[in-house]
Design a protein around this motif. Structure first.
Motif, PDB file in Angstrom:
ATOM      1  N   TYR A  55       9.023   2.875   4.762  1.00 15.03           N
ATOM      2  CA  TYR A  55      10.336   2.562   4.435  1.00 15.03           C
ATOM      3  C   TYR A  55      10.558   4.205   4.753  1.00 15.03           C
ATOM      4  CZ  TYR A  55      14.920   3.293   2.364  1.00 15.03           C
ATOM      5  OH  TYR A  55      16.181   4.453   2.820  1.00 15.03           O
ATOM      6  N   VAL A  56       9.672   5.353   4.152  1.00 19.32           N
ATOM      7  CA  VAL A  56      10.396   6.029   4.172  1.00 19.32           C
ATOM      8  C   VAL A  56       9.514   7.638   5.539  1.00 19.32           C
ATOM      9  CG1 VAL A  56       9.491   9.188   3.584  1.00 19.32           C
ATOM     10  CG2 VAL A  56       9.991   7.296   1.799  1.00 19.32           C
ATOM     11  N   LYS A  57       8.596   6.261   5.936  1.00 17.52           N
ATOM     12  CA  LYS A  57       8.098   6.950   7.488  1.00 17.52           C
ATOM     13  C   LYS A  57       9.584   6.745   8.741  1.00 17.52           C
ATOM     14  CE  LYS A  57       4.713   5.344  10.709  1.00 17.52           C
ATOM     15  NZ  LYS A  57       3.278   5.086  11.032  1.00 17.52           N
ATOM     16  N   ALA A  58       9.554   5.291   7.650  1.00 17.80           N
ATOM     17  CA  ALA A  58      11.380   4.955   9.382  1.00 17.80           C
ATOM     18  C   ALA A  58      12.617   5.985   8.928  1.00 17.80           C
ATOM     19  CB  ALA A  58      11.418   3.501   8.970  1.00 17.80           C
ATOM     20  N   VAL A  59      12.059   5.878   7.504  1.00 11.76           N
ATOM     21  CA  VAL A  59      13.528   6.828   7.878  1.00 11.76           C
ATOM     22  C   VAL A  59      13.594   8.593   8.315  1.00 11.76           C
ATOM     23  CG1 VAL A  59      15.028   8.358   5.884  1.00 11.76           C
ATOM     24  CG2 VAL A  59      14.520   6.021   5.479  1.00 11.76           C
ATOM     25  N   LYS A  60      12.466   8.730   8.025  1.00 15.74           N
ATOM     26  CA  LYS A  60      12.224   9.610   9.435  1.00 15.74           C
ATOM     27  C   LYS A  60      11.979   9.882  10.021  1.00 15.74           C
ATOM     28  CE  LYS A  60      11.344  12.407   4.907  1.00 15.74           C
ATOM     29  NZ  LYS A  60      11.717  13.813   4.766  1.00 15.74           N
ATOM     30  N   ARG A  61      12.061   8.801  10.651  1.00 15.92           N
ATOM     31  CA  ARG A  61      11.578   9.087  12.089  1.00 15.92           C
ATOM     32  C   ARG A  61      10.445   9.730  12.375  1.00 15.92           C
ATOM     33  NH1 ARG A  61      17.078   8.251  11.585  1.00 15.92           N
ATOM     34  NH2 ARG A  61      18.274   6.224  12.488  1.00 15.92           N
ATOM     35  N   THR A  62       9.154   9.147  12.580  1.00 12.87           N
ATOM     36  CA  THR A  62       8.140   9.924  12.461  1.00 12.87           C
ATOM     37  C   THR A  62       6.946   8.892  12.748  1.00 12.87           C
ATOM     38  OG1 THR A  62       6.229  11.237  11.386  1.00 12.87           O
ATOM     39  CG2 THR A  62       7.716   9.948   9.920  1.00 12.87           C
ATOM     40  N   LYS A  63       6.547   9.123  13.586  1.00 10.64           N
ATOM     41  CA  LYS A  63       4.625   8.256  13.369  1.00 10.64           C
ATOM     42  C   LYS A  63       3.509   8.844  13.094  1.00 10.64           C
ATOM     43  CE  LYS A  63       6.222   8.104  18.754  1.00 10.64           C
ATOM     44  NZ  LYS A  63       5.138   7.926  20.102  1.00 10.64           N
ATOM     45  N   LYS A  64       3.680   9.965  11.979  1.00 11.70           N
ATOM     46  CA  LYS A  64       2.721  10.440  11.237  1.00 11.70           C
ATOM     47  C   LYS A  64       2.588   9.044  10.240  1.00 11.70           C
ATOM     48  CE  LYS A  64       1.608  13.963   7.968  1.00 11.70           C
ATOM     49  NZ  LYS A  64       2.031  15.100   6.709  1.00 11.70           N
ATOM     50  N   ASP A  65       1.368   9.052   9.569  1.00 13.23           N
ATOM     51  CA  ASP A  65       0.828   8.130   8.159  1.00 13.23           C
ATOM     52  C   ASP A  65       1.148   9.130   7.391  1.00 13.23           C
ATOM     53  OD1 ASP A  65       1.005   5.875   9.999  1.00 13.23           O
ATOM     54  OD2 ASP A  65      -0.582   6.507  10.948  1.00 13.23           O
ATOM     55  N   VAL A  66       1.043   8.228   6.313  1.00  5.84           N
ATOM     56  CA  VAL A  66       0.797   8.882   4.712  1.00  5.84           C
ATOM     57  C   VAL A  66      -0.079   7.959   3.793  1.00  5.84           C
ATOM     58  CG1 VAL A  66       1.049   9.112   2.486  1.00  5.84           C
ATOM     59  CG2 VAL A  66       2.353  10.827   4.138  1.00  5.84           C
ATOM     60  N   TYR A  67      -1.082   8.385   3.528  1.00 11.28           N
ATOM     61  CA  TYR A  67      -2.420   7.399   3.217  1.00 11.28           C
ATOM     62  C   TYR A  67      -2.579   7.770   1.426  1.00 11.28           C
ATOM     63  CZ  TYR A  67      -3.961   7.083   8.043  1.00 11.28           C
ATOM     64  OH  TYR A  67      -4.237   6.558   9.288  1.00 11.28           O
ATOM     65  N   ILE A  68      -3.157   6.362   0.749  1.00 12.63           N
ATOM     66  CA  ILE A  68      -3.125   6.556  -0.479  1.00 12.63           C
ATOM     67  C   ILE A  68      -4.282   7.393  -0.900  1.00 12.63           C
ATOM     68  CG2 ILE A  68      -3.131   4.065  -2.660  1.00 12.63           C
ATOM     69  CD1 ILE A  68      -1.541   3.194  -0.586  1.00 12.63           C
ATOM     70  N   SER A  69      -4.216   7.925  -2.306  1.00  6.22           N
ATOM     71  CA  SER A  69      -5.342   8.116  -3.189  1.00  6.22           C
ATOM     72  C   SER A  69      -5.372   7.370  -4.383  1.00  6.22           C
ATOM     73  CB  SER A  69      -5.329   9.830  -3.157  1.00  6.22           C
ATOM     74  OG  SER A  69      -6.320   9.651  -4.033  1.00  6.22           O
ATOM     75  N   PHE A  70      -5.815   6.467  -4.098  1.00  9.43           N
ATOM     76  CA  PHE A  70      -5.796   5.859  -5.937  1.00  9.43           C
ATOM     77  C   PHE A  70      -7.181   6.747  -6.647  1.00  9.43           C
ATOM     78  CE2 PHE A  70      -4.582   1.174  -6.830  1.00  9.43           C
ATOM     79  CZ  PHE A  70      -4.127   1.993  -7.822  1.00  9.43           C
ATOM     80  N   ASP A  71      -6.150   7.054  -6.850  1.00  9.70           N
ATOM     81  CA  ASP A  71      -7.065   8.539  -7.363  1.00  9.70           C
ATOM     82  C   ASP A  71      -7.361   8.759  -9.490  1.00  9.70           C
ATOM     83  OD1 ASP A  71      -4.949   9.942  -8.003  1.00  9.70           O
ATOM     84  OD2 ASP A  71      -5.232  11.507  -6.722  1.00  9.70           O
ATOM     85  N   GLU A  72      -6.990   7.255  -9.387  1.00 12.67           N
ATOM     86  CA  GLU A  72      -7.440   7.682 -11.221  1.00 12.67           C
ATOM     87  C   GLU A  72      -7.895   5.287 -11.237  1.00 12.67           C
ATOM     88  OE1 GLU A  72      -6.047   9.339 -14.685  1.00 12.67           O
ATOM     89  OE2 GLU A  72      -5.476  10.917 -13.782  1.00 12.67           O
ATOM     90  N   TRP A  73      -9.188   4.562 -11.496  1.00 12.58           N
ATOM     91  CA  TRP A  73      -8.647   3.145 -12.148  1.00 12.58           C
ATOM     92  C   TRP A  73      -9.376   2.869 -13.092  1.00 12.58           C
ATOM     93  CZ3 TRP A  73     -12.642   0.103  -9.869  1.00 12.58           C
ATOM     94  CH2 TRP A  73     -13.625   0.470  -8.760  1.00 12.58           C
ATOM     95  N   ASN A  74      -9.321   1.912 -13.514  1.00  6.94           N
ATOM     96  CA  ASN A  74     -10.566   1.709 -14.336  1.00  6.94           C
ATOM     97  C   ASN A  74     -10.100   0.354 -15.216  1.00  6.94           C
ATOM     98  OD1 ASN A  74     -13.015   1.392 -15.125  1.00  6.94           O
ATOM     99  ND2 ASN A  74     -13.569   3.481 -15.957  1.00  6.94           N
ATOM    100  N   VAL A  75     -11.124   0.540 -16.465  1.00  6.61           N
ATOM    101  CA  VAL A  75     -11.185  -0.713 -17.258  1.00  6.61           C
ATOM    102  C   VAL A  75     -10.611   0.282 -18.422  1.00  6.61           C
ATOM    103  CG1 VAL A  75     -11.228  -2.818 -19.051  1.00  6.61           C
ATOM    104  CG2 VAL A  75     -11.317  -2.542 -16.257  1.00  6.61           C
ATOM    105  N   TRP A  76      -9.571   0.041 -19.467  1.00  4.16           N
ATOM    106  CA  TRP A  76      -9.611   1.186 -20.388  1.00  4.16           C
ATOM    107  C   TRP A  76      -8.862   0.196 -21.795  1.00  4.16           C
ATOM    108  CZ3 TRP A  76      -5.860   6.047 -20.144  1.00  4.16           C
ATOM    109  CH2 TRP A  76      -6.430   7.035 -21.165  1.00  4.16           C
ATOM    110  N   TYR A  77      -9.248   0.004 -22.683  1.00  5.92           N
ATOM    111  CA  TYR A  77      -8.584  -0.557 -24.112  1.00  5.92           C
ATOM    112  C   TYR A  77      -9.313  -0.013 -24.805  1.00  5.92           C
ATOM    113  CZ  TYR A  77     -11.219  -4.837 -23.771  1.00  5.92           C
ATOM    114  OH  TYR A  77     -12.332  -5.436 -23.229  1.00  5.92           O
TER     115      TYR A  77
END
Length: 514
Positions: A284-306
């Protein structure tokens, strides 16, 4: 026995895997550093005080990037406290985890350690109590060759060559009220943008990760992503996601007291919805910005915790390296981690970095005994299999699987799977989880376009007791095994029987290829 079918086509590719998807995380928290990776008095300590037994276990995981030094810790951290002569470094109150930080390990030592384990640093900067100055000075200290104040300070400290740290986090979980220096999305977005600008002035080649939501349950999600990206889209490369399965909340399952395994093992579906929502927001933000640039995901914390919440309440504050967030993982936890790993790989077109949080002692696949052994928790094995055998191209799967309803979720597929083709080695890795707690599952894979492959091995990870785990007294209680004659291939048809409630790795190799 129920049956499932999977079709993949050699030319239908999700993405080539960025190996940084197999990253991890070390924070100045509990025993992650002190008596974890670093214990100078240990019999296996090297000349810098790092435990060689831990180094060996981390090397086997093949972790390409490790996030450091936090985490909540970084939002109150002054990096200058951890450099220079150790005898001059101050002991400080560490407010995030109510501990005392001795600063015996800092930036330079951690860079040295990552080299010992064949990895690289993903450096986080403090945007809680600090900002632009701290960020530009730290990049100069780490990455500038010399001839300036901070680069020469690094050289004075014994590091003539720059560290050349590539990936940088712009703070940590700034959407969280628990965070030192918590900010509203527009406050953080503006600050992150200005910090990103000056960091790139010092080193134009770095990659930057802006803070996304701390989890899908945050009241500001996904508006946080929208507002932050509207400020920063053109100056960052990634937005972070954090998700811990089974934390206290409406869908918490207290295993084994409330053994709703059917719901528990489906929690990666929450993670999947989280990823899809963030992807939509980025687009959505890419479309609003009218840009061809891609922003990717860094899923930099994930696990099971309890597991550790009750124990942590009884830990006395203001200790050095108190035993915090030390999960004693069982087999069911390992199977959920397997599903979460598959989820990340199925979105490899958008997720380029991910960090299992964390690596040693704290929410970790590796646990150490002070002065004693280091051993593998149950979650070590599926992560190791994925990192060791999951290189190449993720293929787009069409899956037909029986489904079930649980107390918390509906239409949960019994089969969770991903197929990866290593085009350089002419190898195929099939990762598969059978969620069925009672029965084996027969699966037929139609590997269209792949002929002349043979089954190299079928690794099975299962346990008659889903709540069994590894301990210092019995560190090999729950380990993988080799399954014989359960996977067969004829032409491009792979047939396999997945044991009940199991993680499976089926490795195929092109005949005639060494």
């Amino acid at each position: 026995m129920q049956k499932a079918k999977v079709k993949v086509e050699k030319d239908f590719i999700i993405s080539r895997i960025d190996r940084r998807i197999y990253g991890s995380f070390i924070e100045h928290l509990g025993r992650a550093i002190y008596t974890g990776i670093y214990e100078p008095a240990h019999p296996e300590a090297d000349e810098q005080g790092f435990r060689k037994d831990v180094i060996r276990l981390v090397r086997d995981l093949k972790v390409p990037i490790i996030r450091y030094p936090g985490g909540n810790f970084v939002s109150g951290y002054n990096w200058e406290d951890g450099v220079g002569p150790k005898e001059l470094r101050p002991k400080k109150l560490e407010l995030a985890w109510r501990s005392i930080e001795p600063n015996e390990v800092g930036v330079n030592e951690f860079v040295d350690w990552t080299k010992k384990v064949n990895s690289e640093v993903m450096m986080a900067i403090n945007l809680g109590t600090r900002g632009i100055d701290e960020a530009r000075n730290l990049v100069e200290y780490c990455n500038f060759p010399g001839g300036t104040y901070y680069s020469d300070l690094r050289r004075k400290h014994g590091y003539e060559k720059p560290h050349k740290i590539k990936v940088w986090n712009l703070g940590n979980e700034m959407d969280g009220e628990w965070q030192i220096g918590h900010k509203l999305p527009h406050e953080y977005g503006r600050l992150a943008r200005e910090v990103a600008k000056v960091m790139r002035m010092v080193d134009p080649d770095i990659e930057l990760v802006v803070c996304g939501s701390s989890g899908p349950g945050m009241p500001t999600f996904p508006e946080w992503e929208r507002i932050v990206l509207e400020h920063t889209y053109d100056v960052v490369d990634y937005i972070s996601l954090h998700y811990y399965a089974n934390m206290p909340g409406p869908d918490h399952i207290d295993l084994p007291d409330n053994p709703d395994l059917k719901s528990f093992i489906a929690k990666n579906l929450v993670m999947e919805d989280f990823i899809k929502a963030v992807v939509s927001t980025i687009d959505y933000v890419k479309a609003v910005k009218r840009t061809k640039k891609d922003v990717y995901i860094s899923f930099d914390e994930w696990n099971v915790w309890y597991h550790s919440f009750k124990k942590d309440k009884n830990v006395e504050p203001w200790q050095i390296a108190p035993p915090l967030l030390e999960e004693d993982y069982n087999f069911a936890d390992a199977l959920l981690v397997s599903n979460m790993m598959i989820t990340l790989l199925k979105h490899a077109d958008r997720i380029k970095i991910a960090c299992l949080a964390q690596l040693v002692n704290v929410l970790a696949p590796i646990t150490t005994v002070k002065g004693g052994i280091a051993y593998r928790q149950t979650i070590y094995y599926p992560f190791m299999h994925a990192s060791n055998y999951g290189d190449g191209l993720v293929l787009l799967p069409k899956v037909e699987s029986p489904k079930y309803d649980s107390k918390l979720y509906t239409d949960v597929p019994l089969l969770e799977t991903v197929v990866i083709y290593n085009d350089e080695k002419e190898e195929i890795s099939v990762f598969a989880v059978n969620r069925d707690v009672e029965n084996s599952l027969y699966v037929e894979y139609d590997l269209h376009g792949f002929n002349g492959f043979k089954v190299e091995e079928h690794i099975v990870y299962d346990s008659e007791d889903p709540f069994a785990g590894n301990t210092p007294e019995n560190p090999d209680r729950v380990v993988p095994r080799k399954e014989r004659n359960s996977a067969k291939i004829d032409g491009n048809k792979l047939e396999v029987v997945l044991p009940k409630f199991s993680w499976n790795v089926i490795r195929l190799k092109k005949q005639g290829v060494n």
